[in-house]
Scaffold this motif. Structure first.
Motif, PDB file in Angstrom:
ATOM      1  N   GLU A 102       0.830  -1.221   0.000  1.00 40.33           N
ATOM      2  CA  GLU A 102       0.000   0.000   0.000  1.00 40.33           C
ATOM      3  C   GLU A 102       0.861   1.266   0.000  1.00 40.33           C
ATOM      4  OE1 GLU A 102      -3.102   0.543  -0.451  1.00 40.33           O
ATOM      5  OE2 GLU A 102      -3.917  -1.496  -0.375  1.00 40.33           O
ATOM      6  N   PRO A 103       1.789   1.410   0.944  1.00 37.96           N
ATOM      7  CA  PRO A 103       2.631   2.612   0.895  1.00 37.96           C
ATOM      8  C   PRO A 103       3.515   2.675  -0.344  1.00 37.96           C
ATOM      9  CG  PRO A 103       3.349   1.142   2.664  1.00 37.96           C
ATOM     10  CD  PRO A 103       2.042   0.633   2.174  1.00 37.96           C
ATOM     11  N   LEU A 104       3.939   1.517  -0.878  1.00 36.75           N
ATOM     12  CA  LEU A 104       4.749   1.522  -2.090  1.00 36.75           C
ATOM     13  C   LEU A 104       3.959   2.074  -3.267  1.00 36.75           C
ATOM     14  CD1 LEU A 104       7.244   0.836  -3.751  1.00 36.75           C
ATOM     15  CD2 LEU A 104       6.372  -1.506  -3.963  1.00 36.75           C
ATOM     16  N   ALA A 105       2.714   1.656  -3.418  1.00 35.22           N
ATOM     17  CA  ALA A 105       1.890   2.154  -4.515  1.00 35.22           C
ATOM     18  C   ALA A 105       1.719   3.665  -4.431  1.00 35.22           C
ATOM     19  CB  ALA A 105       0.533   1.451  -4.498  1.00 35.22           C
ATOM     20  N   ALA A 106       1.425   4.173  -3.226  1.00 36.63           N
ATOM     21  CA  ALA A 106       1.248   5.616  -3.051  1.00 36.63           C
ATOM     22  C   ALA A 106       2.542   6.375  -3.303  1.00 36.63           C
ATOM     23  CB  ALA A 106       0.729   5.900  -1.639  1.00 36.63           C
ATOM     24  N   LEU A 107       3.640   5.806  -2.861  1.00 36.81           N
ATOM     25  CA  LEU A 107       4.953   6.437  -3.028  1.00 36.81           C
ATOM     26  C   LEU A 107       5.325   6.556  -4.506  1.00 36.81           C
ATOM     27  CD1 LEU A 107       7.507   7.349  -1.288  1.00 36.81           C
ATOM     28  CD2 LEU A 107       8.373   5.053  -1.741  1.00 36.81           C
ATOM     29  N   LEU A 108       5.190   5.459  -5.242  1.00 39.05           N
ATOM     30  CA  LEU A 108       5.527   5.483  -6.657  1.00 39.05           C
ATOM     31  C   LEU A 108       4.608   6.432  -7.422  1.00 39.05           C
ATOM     32  CD1 LEU A 108       6.269   1.714  -7.382  1.00 39.05           C
ATOM     33  CD2 LEU A 108       7.907   3.593  -7.299  1.00 39.05           C
ATOM     34  N   GLU A 109       3.335   6.455  -7.071  1.00 34.85           N
ATOM     35  CA  GLU A 109       2.413   7.371  -7.734  1.00 34.85           C
ATOM     36  C   GLU A 109       2.838   8.823  -7.508  1.00 34.85           C
ATOM     37  OE1 GLU A 109      -2.397   8.123  -8.208  1.00 34.85           O
ATOM     38  OE2 GLU A 109      -1.628   7.140  -6.386  1.00 34.85           O
ATOM     39  N   GLU A 110       3.217   9.143  -6.275  1.00 35.93           N
ATOM     40  CA  GLU A 110       3.651  10.505  -5.955  1.00 35.93           C
ATOM     41  C   GLU A 110       4.885  10.906  -6.759  1.00 35.93           C
ATOM     42  OE1 GLU A 110       5.049  13.157  -2.043  1.00 35.93           O
ATOM     43  OE2 GLU A 110       4.348  11.086  -1.806  1.00 35.93           O
ATOM     44  N   VAL A 111       5.855  10.003  -6.839  1.00 36.11           N
ATOM     45  CA  VAL A 111       7.093  10.320  -7.556  1.00 36.11           C
ATOM     46  C   VAL A 111       6.847  10.404  -9.053  1.00 36.11           C
ATOM     47  CG1 VAL A 111       9.430   9.518  -8.066  1.00 36.11           C
ATOM     48  CG2 VAL A 111       8.532   9.332  -5.743  1.00 36.11           C
ATOM     49  N   LEU A 112       6.081   9.470  -9.598  1.00 35.72           N
ATOM     50  CA  LEU A 112       5.810   9.493 -11.028  1.00 35.72           C
ATOM     51  C   LEU A 112       5.001  10.729 -11.425  1.00 35.72           C
ATOM     52  CD1 LEU A 112       5.136   5.694 -11.500  1.00 35.72           C
ATOM     53  CD2 LEU A 112       6.866   7.006 -12.747  1.00 35.72           C
ATOM     54  N   ASP A 113       4.057  11.133 -10.585  1.00 35.34           N
ATOM     55  CA  ASP A 113       3.293  12.350 -10.871  1.00 35.34           C
ATOM     56  C   ASP A 113       4.212  13.569 -10.876  1.00 35.34           C
ATOM     57  OD1 ASP A 113       0.990  10.865 -11.069  1.00 35.34           O
ATOM     58  OD2 ASP A 113       0.177  11.469  -9.119  1.00 35.34           O
ATOM     59  N   ALA A 114       5.163  13.596  -9.948  1.00 32.40           N
ATOM     60  CA  ALA A 114       6.088  14.728  -9.862  1.00 32.40           C
ATOM     61  C   ALA A 114       7.089  14.764 -11.003  1.00 32.40           C
ATOM     62  CB  ALA A 114       6.827  14.695  -8.523  1.00 32.40           C
ATOM     63  N   SER A 115       7.243  13.642 -11.695  1.00 32.29           N
ATOM     64  CA  SER A 115       8.262  13.545 -12.736  1.00 32.29           C
ATOM     65  C   SER A 115       7.745  13.874 -14.129  1.00 32.29           C
ATOM     66  CB  SER A 115       8.860  12.134 -12.742  1.00 32.29           C
ATOM     67  OG  SER A 115       7.915  11.186 -13.223  1.00 32.29           O
ATOM     68  N   GLU A 116       6.499  14.322 -14.212  1.00 28.27           N
ATOM     69  CA  GLU A 116       5.932  14.613 -15.523  1.00 28.27           C
ATOM     70  C   GLU A 116       6.807  15.600 -16.293  1.00 28.27           C
ATOM     71  OE1 GLU A 116       1.909  15.847 -15.323  1.00 28.27           O
ATOM     72  OE2 GLU A 116       1.153  13.948 -14.520  1.00 28.27           O
ATOM     73  N   GLU A 117       7.007  15.306 -17.571  1.00 28.75           N
ATOM     74  CA  GLU A 117       7.788  16.106 -18.516  1.00 28.75           C
ATOM     75  C   GLU A 117       9.302  16.004 -18.297  1.00 28.75           C
ATOM     76  OE1 GLU A 117       6.397  20.116 -18.527  1.00 28.75           O
ATOM     77  OE2 GLU A 117       4.324  19.539 -18.939  1.00 28.75           O
ATOM     78  N   LEU A 118       9.747  15.306 -17.246  1.00 30.89           N
ATOM     79  CA  LEU A 118      11.181  15.168 -17.014  1.00 30.89           C
ATOM     80  C   LEU A 118      11.784  13.993 -17.778  1.00 30.89           C
ATOM     81  CD1 LEU A 118      11.551  15.839 -13.158  1.00 30.89           C
ATOM     82  CD2 LEU A 118      12.137  17.360 -15.057  1.00 30.89           C
ATOM     83  N   ALA A 119      10.971  13.035 -18.173  1.00 34.51           N
ATOM     84  CA  ALA A 119      11.442  11.810 -18.835  1.00 34.51           C
ATOM     85  C   ALA A 119      12.534  11.124 -18.025  1.00 34.51           C
ATOM     86  CB  ALA A 119      11.954  12.120 -20.239  1.00 34.51           C
ATOM     87  N   PRO A 120      12.275  10.810 -16.750  1.00 33.14           N
ATOM     88  CA  PRO A 120      13.283  10.135 -15.936  1.00 33.14           C
ATOM     89  C   PRO A 120      13.404   8.677 -16.327  1.00 33.14           C
ATOM     90  CG  PRO A 120      11.238  10.226 -14.726  1.00 33.14           C
ATOM     91  CD  PRO A 120      11.004  10.973 -16.022  1.00 33.14           C
ATOM     92  N   SER A 121      14.450   8.040 -15.850  1.00 28.42           N
ATOM     93  CA  SER A 121      14.628   6.610 -16.063  1.00 28.42           C
ATOM     94  C   SER A 121      13.932   5.830 -14.956  1.00 28.42           C
ATOM     95  CB  SER A 121      16.110   6.253 -16.081  1.00 28.42           C
ATOM     96  OG  SER A 121      16.665   6.397 -14.778  1.00 28.42           O
ATOM     97  N   PHE A 122      13.772   4.536 -15.204  1.00 23.10           N
ATOM     98  CA  PHE A 122      13.252   3.611 -14.191  1.00 23.10           C
ATOM     99  C   PHE A 122      14.035   3.772 -12.891  1.00 23.10           C
ATOM    100  CE2 PHE A 122      13.417  -0.381 -11.943  1.00 23.10           C
ATOM    101  CZ  PHE A 122      12.211  -1.005 -12.133  1.00 23.10           C
ATOM    102  N   PHE A 123      15.372   3.801 -12.992  1.00 21.93           N
ATOM    103  CA  PHE A 123      16.202   3.831 -11.789  1.00 21.93           C
ATOM    104  C   PHE A 123      16.111   5.181 -11.089  1.00 21.93           C
ATOM    105  CE2 PHE A 123      20.341   4.023  -9.503  1.00 21.93           C
ATOM    106  CZ  PHE A 123      20.180   2.892  -8.728  1.00 21.93           C
ATOM    107  N   GLU A 124      16.013   6.263 -11.841  1.00 18.53           N
ATOM    108  CA  GLU A 124      15.894   7.579 -11.205  1.00 18.53           C
ATOM    109  C   GLU A 124      14.617   7.680 -10.388  1.00 18.53           C
ATOM    110  OE1 GLU A 124      18.394  10.433 -14.279  1.00 18.53           O
ATOM    111  OE2 GLU A 124      16.410   9.728 -14.855  1.00 18.53           O
ATOM    112  N   VAL A 125      13.515   7.179 -10.922  1.00 18.22           N
ATOM    113  CA  VAL A 125      12.258   7.178 -10.164  1.00 18.22           C
ATOM    114  C   VAL A 125      12.393   6.307  -8.919  1.00 18.22           C
ATOM    115  CG1 VAL A 125       9.846   6.415 -10.215  1.00 18.22           C
ATOM    116  CG2 VAL A 125      10.799   7.727 -12.130  1.00 18.22           C
ATOM    117  N   THR A 126      13.022   5.157  -9.067  1.00 18.93           N
ATOM    118  CA  THR A 126      13.183   4.243  -7.930  1.00 18.93           C
ATOM    119  C   THR A 126      13.998   4.889  -6.819  1.00 18.93           C
ATOM    120  OG1 THR A 126      13.017   2.290  -9.352  1.00 18.93           O
ATOM    121  CG2 THR A 126      14.111   2.010  -7.226  1.00 18.93           C
ATOM    122  N   ILE A 127      15.104   5.524  -7.171  1.00 21.60           N
ATOM    123  CA  ILE A 127      15.948   6.147  -6.158  1.00 21.60           C
ATOM    124  C   ILE A 127      15.226   7.329  -5.506  1.00 21.60           C
ATOM    125  CG2 ILE A 127      18.060   7.503  -5.820  1.00 21.60           C
ATOM    126  CD1 ILE A 127      18.383   4.420  -5.917  1.00 21.60           C
ATOM    127  N   ALA A 128      14.514   8.113  -6.292  1.00 27.38           N
ATOM    128  CA  ALA A 128      13.742   9.201  -5.710  1.00 27.38           C
ATOM    129  C   ALA A 128      12.707   8.669  -4.720  1.00 27.38           C
ATOM    130  CB  ALA A 128      13.061  10.007  -6.814  1.00 27.38           C
TER     131      ALA A 128
END
Length: 429
Positions: A102-128
């Motif tokens: 549950e917290p993982l899903a919310a965490l990834l959603e928050e980071v992915l939403d914040a990354s819009e237009e940045l075109a980050p990598s899989f690993f950059e999102v994971t580390i963030a």
């Protein structure tokens, strides 16, 4: 692809989003991860004392030893390592426990939403995501494994204000496309270039502890220290370690320690354990007792790194070993571990050297069975020579091995190793 499936629909929805990410060809640098973290409130600046570990081989094992020794001292420890073997959750350990769905899903959603237009990598999102989770959960220390290289790795946003110590484990040639890419102002010799990339994690005023003694790479590390104003703590100079039947003998400026033999098998794990001890001994952010170090060396484990599999649905009662090694340095380590003949089951990504494990083992290979790496492009059987036999699954490979007393080694890819653990009911927790 570099992500697992999840039975949790919320996590799977975010893994599907992660799966769409890729690194644009030729993009190197920390600009994207820095911008993403800034949007998230710069959680990487709000971490407890952090241990940052790079290296071609062994860095994950060093992290496992650090975690075990810190936890043996009663400390709560956050850890991020890669890749995962079965579940994405393995990448984020919060105060000693895998992050829950549950917290993982919310965490990834928050980071992915914040990354819009940045075109980050899989690993950059994971580390963030990992750093954001770490900043919100109380702990006494963090252990962070570099993903690839060091200089341009997403974890290298860590700065002196949170770092306790940095470490560099064994060096070897791997990820040539990225780490040996042509660039002005970098070393031309391959091993020196690898050392240059790893030494990019050095930070002003922070001890950089090295566990190798090769002359060429060591010189490049010295140069990196001058550029970064870190403090170098080199094996063979500032600290020493050796092993005999009585255990691990360690010595540095503070005196000598007689410690037990590490629980993880293989001569290379002695070097990894010694580096973890040296990193703890050369930092001042927190204290760890010699007794906790000894207990941690006995307790540490790291799946799919020269792991003797327990009897299970896949292996039965046979002696089956599992290792994710896939480069020549790993091949040399594996060859040093097995003294006699071995049945080799091999699956390797098609961007790896197919001879990396076969050549070091030489005529000790009793049989060679090639399997595909699930979900990834892998070498065909022809890449491994005329004696190799191809089968479709790991189950078929094991069924086809003669019932003799020789051990079986499954190796060549951590992705393959994760599938083996899943099938044998050995999912890391």
């Amino acid at each position: 692809m570099d992500f697992a499936r999840s039975s949790h629909p919320g996590v799977q929805a975010q893994l599907d989003r992660l799966g769409l990410l890729s690194v644009p060809d030729g993009r190197f640098g920390l600009e994207t991860i820095t911008t993403l973290l800034d949007r998230l409130g710069n959680p990487h600046r709000q971490l407890p004392p952090t241990f940052h570990v790079a290296g071609t081989n062994g860095k994950g094992s060093v992290c496992a030893f650090l975690r075990a020794m810190l936890e043996a001292d009663g400390k709560r420890v956050h850890v991020t390592t890669s890749p995962h073997l079965v579940r994405y959750n393995e990448r984020i350990l919060l105060a000693g426990r895998l992050i829950e769905d549950e917290p993982l899903a919310a965490l990834l959603e928050e980071v992915l939403d914040a990354s819009e237009e940045l075109a980050p990598s899989f690993f950059e999102v994971t580390i963030a995501a990992a750093f954001l989770a770490f900043s919100r959960t109380p702990a006494d220390a963090c252990v962070v494994e570099v993903g690839l290289g060091g200089r341009f790795d997403a974890t290298n946003v860590l700065q002196s204000d949170v770092l306790a110590a940095c470490g560099i484990a064994a060096l070897g040639i791997d990820h040539e496309r990225f780490l040996l890419a042509p660039e002005d102002g970098v070393p031309k010799d391959p091993m020196a270039r690898i050392a240059f990339e790893k030494a990019g994690i050095a930070k002003k005023g922070i001890p950089l502890v090295t566990g190798f003694q090769q002359a060429g790479p060591a010189l490049e590390i010295e140069r990196a220290i001058l550029r970064s104003e870190a403090t170098l703590k080199m094996r063979g100079r500032e600290w020493h370690a050796s092993m005999d039947d009585a255990g691990l003998h360690y010595a540095d400026f503070g005196g000598a320690l007689d410690l037990p033999q590490p629980s993880m098998p293989g001569g290379h794990q002695i070097d990894n354990a010694a580096l973890a001890v040296a990193m703890l001994r050369h930092q001042e952010a927190l204290s760890v007792s010699p007794e906790a170090m000894a207990q941690g060396l006995r307790a540490a484990h790291w799946p799919a790194r020269m792991q003797r599999l327990k009897p299970g649905p896949l292996t039965g009662d046979r002696a089956v070993w599992l290792d994710g090694g896939h480069n020549p340095s790993a091949g040399a380590t594996i060859a040093a571990f097995f003294e006699g003949p071995v049945h080799l089951v091999l699956g390797m990504l098609d961007n790896k050297d197919p001879q990396a494990l076969i050549a070091p083992l030489g005529d000790r290979i009793r049989s060679l069975t090639v399997v595909p790496v699930p979900g990834h492009d892998s070498h065909p059987v022809e890449a491994f020579g005329p004696d190799a036999k191809a089968v479709d699954t790991i189950e078929e490979a094991l069924l086809g091995i003669p019932a003799d007393d020789y051990p079986i080694l499954i190796a060549g890819s951590l992705y393959l190793a994760g599938e083996v653990l899943r099938l044998n009911d050995g999912i890391p927790n």
